[in-house]
Design a protein around this motif. Structure first.
Motif, PDB file in Angstrom:
ATOM      1  N   VAL A 217       0.848  -1.203   0.000  1.00 15.13           N
ATOM      2  CA  VAL A 217       0.000   0.000   0.000  1.00 15.13           C
ATOM      3  C   VAL A 217       0.882   1.252   0.000  1.00 15.13           C
ATOM      4  CG1 VAL A 217      -1.698   1.315   1.334  1.00 15.13           C
ATOM      5  CG2 VAL A 217      -1.983  -1.150   1.060  1.00 15.13           C
ATOM      6  N   SER A 218       1.951   1.233   0.800  1.00  9.58           N
ATOM      7  CA  SER A 218       2.870   2.385   0.855  1.00  9.58           C
ATOM      8  C   SER A 218       3.548   2.612  -0.497  1.00  9.58           C
ATOM      9  CB  SER A 218       3.956   2.178   1.910  1.00  9.58           C
ATOM     10  OG  SER A 218       3.362   2.064   3.178  1.00  9.58           O
ATOM     11  N   ALA A 219       3.940   1.506  -1.158  1.00  9.22           N
ATOM     12  CA  ALA A 219       4.585   1.623  -2.479  1.00  9.22           C
ATOM     13  C   ALA A 219       3.620   2.240  -3.487  1.00  9.22           C
ATOM     14  CB  ALA A 219       5.051   0.248  -2.959  1.00  9.22           C
ATOM     15  N   ALA A 220       2.341   1.824  -3.413  1.00  7.11           N
ATOM     16  CA  ALA A 220       1.323   2.372  -4.323  1.00  7.11           C
ATOM     17  C   ALA A 220       1.097   3.859  -4.057  1.00  7.11           C
ATOM     18  CB  ALA A 220       0.018   1.597  -4.161  1.00  7.11           C
ATOM     19  N   GLU A 221       1.188   4.245  -2.781  1.00 11.68           N
ATOM     20  CA  GLU A 221       0.990   5.659  -2.410  1.00 11.68           C
ATOM     21  C   GLU A 221       2.145   6.531  -2.881  1.00 11.68           C
ATOM     22  OE1 GLU A 221      -1.499   6.134   1.664  1.00 11.68           O
ATOM     23  OE2 GLU A 221       0.482   5.275   1.890  1.00 11.68           O
ATOM     24  N   THR A 222       3.341   5.937  -2.951  1.00 19.13           N
ATOM     25  CA  THR A 222       4.528   6.751  -3.235  1.00 19.13           C
ATOM     26  C   THR A 222       4.923   6.734  -4.715  1.00 19.13           C
ATOM     27  OG1 THR A 222       5.909   4.876  -2.569  1.00 19.13           O
ATOM     28  CG2 THR A 222       5.507   6.574  -0.913  1.00 19.13           C
ATOM     29  N   GLY A 223       3.938   6.480  -5.597  1.00 17.01           N
ATOM     30  CA  GLY A 223       4.186   6.671  -7.021  1.00 17.01           C
ATOM     31  C   GLY A 223       4.542   5.433  -7.818  1.00 17.01           C
ATOM     32  N   HIS A 224       4.245   4.226  -7.288  1.00 14.50           N
ATOM     33  CA  HIS A 224       4.504   3.001  -8.042  1.00 14.50           C
ATOM     34  C   HIS A 224       3.169   2.336  -8.407  1.00 14.50           C
ATOM     35  CE1 HIS A 224       7.924   3.720  -5.325  1.00 14.50           C
ATOM     36  NE2 HIS A 224       8.658   3.312  -6.341  1.00 14.50           N
ATOM     37  N   LEU A 225       3.162   1.631  -9.528  1.00 13.81           N
ATOM     38  CA  LEU A 225       1.992   0.827  -9.884  1.00 13.81           C
ATOM     39  C   LEU A 225       2.241  -0.569  -9.331  1.00 13.81           C
ATOM     40  CD1 LEU A 225      -0.721   0.545 -11.367  1.00 13.81           C
ATOM     41  CD2 LEU A 225       0.554   0.012 -13.458  1.00 13.81           C
ATOM     42  N   VAL A 226       1.420  -0.988  -8.368  1.00 14.49           N
ATOM     43  CA  VAL A 226       1.641  -2.259  -7.669  1.00 14.49           C
ATOM     44  C   VAL A 226       0.508  -3.232  -8.008  1.00 14.49           C
ATOM     45  CG1 VAL A 226       1.945  -3.375  -5.419  1.00 14.49           C
ATOM     46  CG2 VAL A 226       2.786  -1.036  -5.772  1.00 14.49           C
ATOM     47  N   PHE A 227       0.885  -4.419  -8.465  1.00 18.10           N
ATOM     48  CA  PHE A 227      -0.080  -5.495  -8.707  1.00 18.10           C
ATOM     49  C   PHE A 227       0.096  -6.540  -7.617  1.00 18.10           C
ATOM     50  CE2 PHE A 227       0.624  -3.715 -12.941  1.00 18.10           C
ATOM     51  CZ  PHE A 227      -0.671  -3.644 -13.453  1.00 18.10           C
ATOM     52  N   GLY A 228      -1.025  -7.066  -7.106  1.00 18.49           N
ATOM     53  CA  GLY A 228      -0.929  -8.101  -6.075  1.00 18.49           C
ATOM     54  C   GLY A 228      -2.077  -9.087  -6.178  1.00 18.49           C
ATOM     55  N   THR A 229      -1.945 -10.233  -5.505  1.00 21.30           N
ATOM     56  CA  THR A 229      -3.025 -11.230  -5.494  1.00 21.30           C
ATOM     57  C   THR A 229      -3.408 -11.589  -4.064  1.00 21.30           C
ATOM     58  OG1 THR A 229      -1.666 -13.242  -5.418  1.00 21.30           O
ATOM     59  CG2 THR A 229      -2.029 -12.269  -7.588  1.00 21.30           C
ATOM     60  N   LEU A 230      -4.675 -11.939  -3.900  1.00 19.23           N
ATOM     61  CA  LEU A 230      -5.189 -12.473  -2.632  1.00 19.23           C
ATOM     62  C   LEU A 230      -6.149 -13.616  -2.947  1.00 19.23           C
ATOM     63  CD1 LEU A 230      -5.042  -9.110  -1.805  1.00 19.23           C
ATOM     64  CD2 LEU A 230      -5.851 -10.132   0.301  1.00 19.23           C
ATOM     65  N   HIS A 231      -6.322 -14.515  -1.964  1.00 19.39           N
ATOM     66  CA  HIS A 231      -7.248 -15.644  -2.160  1.00 19.39           C
ATOM     67  C   HIS A 231      -8.641 -15.286  -1.645  1.00 19.39           C
ATOM     68  CE1 HIS A 231      -4.319 -18.551  -3.593  1.00 19.39           C
ATOM     69  NE2 HIS A 231      -3.486 -18.086  -2.686  1.00 19.39           N
ATOM     70  N   THR A 232      -9.203 -14.202  -2.141  1.00 26.37           N
ATOM     71  CA  THR A 232     -10.555 -13.807  -1.731  1.00 26.37           C
ATOM     72  C   THR A 232     -11.476 -13.906  -2.947  1.00 26.37           C
ATOM     73  OG1 THR A 232      -9.803 -11.537  -2.091  1.00 26.37           O
ATOM     74  CG2 THR A 232      -9.954 -12.282   0.196  1.00 26.37           C
ATOM     75  N   SER A 233     -12.794 -14.065  -2.689  1.00 30.32           N
ATOM     76  CA  SER A 233     -13.683 -14.353  -3.826  1.00 30.32           C
ATOM     77  C   SER A 233     -14.594 -13.190  -4.201  1.00 30.32           C
ATOM     78  CB  SER A 233     -14.515 -15.601  -3.520  1.00 30.32           C
ATOM     79  OG  SER A 233     -15.167 -15.444  -2.287  1.00 30.32           O
ATOM     80  N   SER A 234     -14.445 -12.037  -3.537  1.00 31.63           N
ATOM     81  CA  SER A 234     -15.232 -10.862  -3.949  1.00 31.63           C
ATOM     82  C   SER A 234     -14.457  -9.604  -3.579  1.00 31.63           C
ATOM     83  CB  SER A 234     -16.594 -10.848  -3.246  1.00 31.63           C
ATOM     84  OG  SER A 234     -16.436 -10.507  -1.878  1.00 31.63           O
ATOM     85  N   ALA A 235     -14.880  -8.481  -4.165  1.00 29.42           N
ATOM     86  CA  ALA A 235     -14.200  -7.203  -3.907  1.00 29.42           C
ATOM     87  C   ALA A 235     -14.349  -6.798  -2.437  1.00 29.42           C
ATOM     88  CB  ALA A 235     -14.775  -6.128  -4.815  1.00 29.42           C
ATOM     89  N   ALA A 236     -15.566  -6.954  -1.903  1.00 31.72           N
ATOM     90  CA  ALA A 236     -15.820  -6.574  -0.506  1.00 31.72           C
ATOM     91  C   ALA A 236     -14.970  -7.421   0.444  1.00 31.72           C
ATOM     92  CB  ALA A 236     -17.302  -6.740  -0.182  1.00 31.72           C
ATOM     93  N   GLN A 237     -14.914  -8.717   0.154  1.00 30.88           N
ATOM     94  CA  GLN A 237     -14.117  -9.638   0.987  1.00 30.88           C
ATOM     95  C   GLN A 237     -12.627  -9.267   0.928  1.00 30.88           C
ATOM     96  OE1 GLN A 237     -13.630 -13.846  -0.184  1.00 30.88           O
ATOM     97  NE2 GLN A 237     -15.013 -14.347   1.489  1.00 30.88           N
ATOM     98  N   THR A 238     -12.188  -8.797  -0.229  1.00 31.58           N
ATOM     99  CA  THR A 238     -10.782  -8.408  -0.412  1.00 31.58           C
ATOM    100  C   THR A 238     -10.425  -7.232   0.486  1.00 31.58           C
ATOM    101  OG1 THR A 238     -10.861  -9.149  -2.716  1.00 31.58           O
ATOM    102  CG2 THR A 238      -9.074  -7.641  -2.112  1.00 31.58           C
ATOM    103  N   VAL A 239     -11.283  -6.213   0.485  1.00 28.41           N
ATOM    104  CA  VAL A 239     -11.030  -5.025   1.321  1.00 28.41           C
ATOM    105  C   VAL A 239     -11.040  -5.437   2.797  1.00 28.41           C
ATOM    106  CG1 VAL A 239     -11.897  -2.755   2.020  1.00 28.41           C
ATOM    107  CG2 VAL A 239     -11.951  -3.422  -0.398  1.00 28.41           C
TER     108      VAL A 239
END
Length: 358
Positions: A217-239
């Motif tokens: 999250v810090s890297a994304a805030e400081t001007g980088h495009l960050v891609f990541g994965t999680l084992h969650t099955s919906s957007a709400a569950q991810t947050v």
């Protein structure tokens, strides 16, 4: 003639399979278009099973396996494919699961990704999450996006993976790939170091723990495009998953950070294709798409994740769609059977309504 691991790998790839299972006392099994079936008639003896498994490992990997009884690594068979390998113990003997990774990175067009997914890869900074259960094609989606950047823009792309699954050849971009336990001790260590390595784009193979999520999250805030994965099955569950990793006193802060840095969440699943034609994939992808608009950011900041689903329902103009809408479209186009779609839906009643309304 002794059975070689290479023979099984070739048989799996030629048949369009995705996973190979090896264990003593049973024949080798392959997963083809989502279904498991035996690839030989004879069961493997323990000695033969061990031979197959250990033929893929170097000395350091063998040592790790003997110490920890579990191992993740990658194995490449020239001209066939790369494999993600997991070795484990069951009933007192070694067993292995091998996931075939296409040696060729599929294009965004071949995967038929919605235009909005490609748009997110053009952002100069922010956090893009691809989520879903194991075997839902997260790695493949991200590989297609990163390779698109590699062929179209001049960027420094840095990946941190466990293990490296697709190998990128630097084109317009400069690509460096780091593998857990080969090139770095932990995702968090590699991510901390990444910020001193002049990256434009960072891929975090798996966001497993508090430190990795915080750094991403810090890297994304400081001007980088960050891609990541999680084992969650919906957007709400991810947050929720990302916030719940933090102690209660830090959750308000991470919500604020996330509401500002998140670009999009793509939660995907693979469905069995109804009556695939020659040359077509046996499975087809359905994606729930959440784009972080100002209204979405407010809900994340205020902890109202339960309202994200209705936000996605009304966000069609921004390219958002619920998983149920994606599944209904696949049913109505004849790509997926109603039964298969119902099995994949998180809200079957909503899916039923969408199919009826078409």
């Amino acid at each position: 003639m002794d059975l070689m691991i290479e023979d099984l790998m070739e048989q799996l790839v030629e048949g369009g399979g995705s996973d190979l299972h090896i264990a003593s006392g049973q024949p080798p099994y392959g997963r083809f278009s989502g279904e498991l079936r035996p690839m030989r008639e004879e069961a493997l003896a323990e000695e033969d099973c061990n031979k197959l498994i250990f033929s893929m490992l170097n000395n350091s990997q063998r040592k790790t396996l003997e110490q920890t009884w579990e191992l993740d690594c990658a194995y490449g068979l020239k001209g066939v494919a790369r494999f993600r390998v997991n070795v484990y113990r069951q009933k007192g003997s070694y067993a292995a699961c091998l996931r075939a990774l296409g040696s060729k990175i599929p294009s965004v067009e071949l995967l038929n990704l919605p235009p909005v997914v490609l748009e997110t890869s053009k952002r100069p900074r922010g956090l893009v999450l691809v989520t879903g259960p194991t075997g839902s094609g997260k790695t493949t989606t991200l590989a297609a996006l990163l390779d698109h950047i590699n062929h179209t823009r001049s960027e420094h792309i840095l990946t941190i993976e466990d293990p490296i699954e697709f190998v990128y050849q630097s084109d317009k971009s400069l690509v460096h790939q780091r593998q857990l336990n080969e090139d770095t001790r932990s995702f968090a260590n590699a991510l901390r170091a990444a910020l001193r390595e002049d990256p434009d784009v960072i891929l975090v193979g798996e966001m497993r723990d508090l430190e990795t999520i915080q750094l991403a999250v810090s890297a994304a805030e400081t001007g980088h495009l960050v891609f990541g994965t999680l084992h969650t099955s919906s957007a709400a569950q991810t947050v929720d998953r990302m916030v719940d990793v933090f102690p209660p006193e830090q959750q308000t802060q991470i919500r604020v950070q996330l509401s500002g840095s998140l670009v999009a969440v793509f939660s995907q699943t693979l469905c069995k294709r109804h009556d695939p034609k020659p040359g077509q994939f046996g499975r087809v992808m359905a994606q729930e798409i959440l784009i972080n608009t100002s209204a979405t950011a407010n809900l994340i900041r205020e902890g109202k994740t339960a309202q994200l689903y209705s936000q996605i329902q009304t966000g069609g103009e921004q390219g958002m769609q619920t998983l149920e809408k994606a599944l209904a479209d696949l049913v109505n186009s004849g790509d997926v059977s109603r039964r298969e779609a119902m099995a994949k839906a998180s809200k079957p009643g909503e899916l039923e309504r969408l199919i009826r309304d078409e």
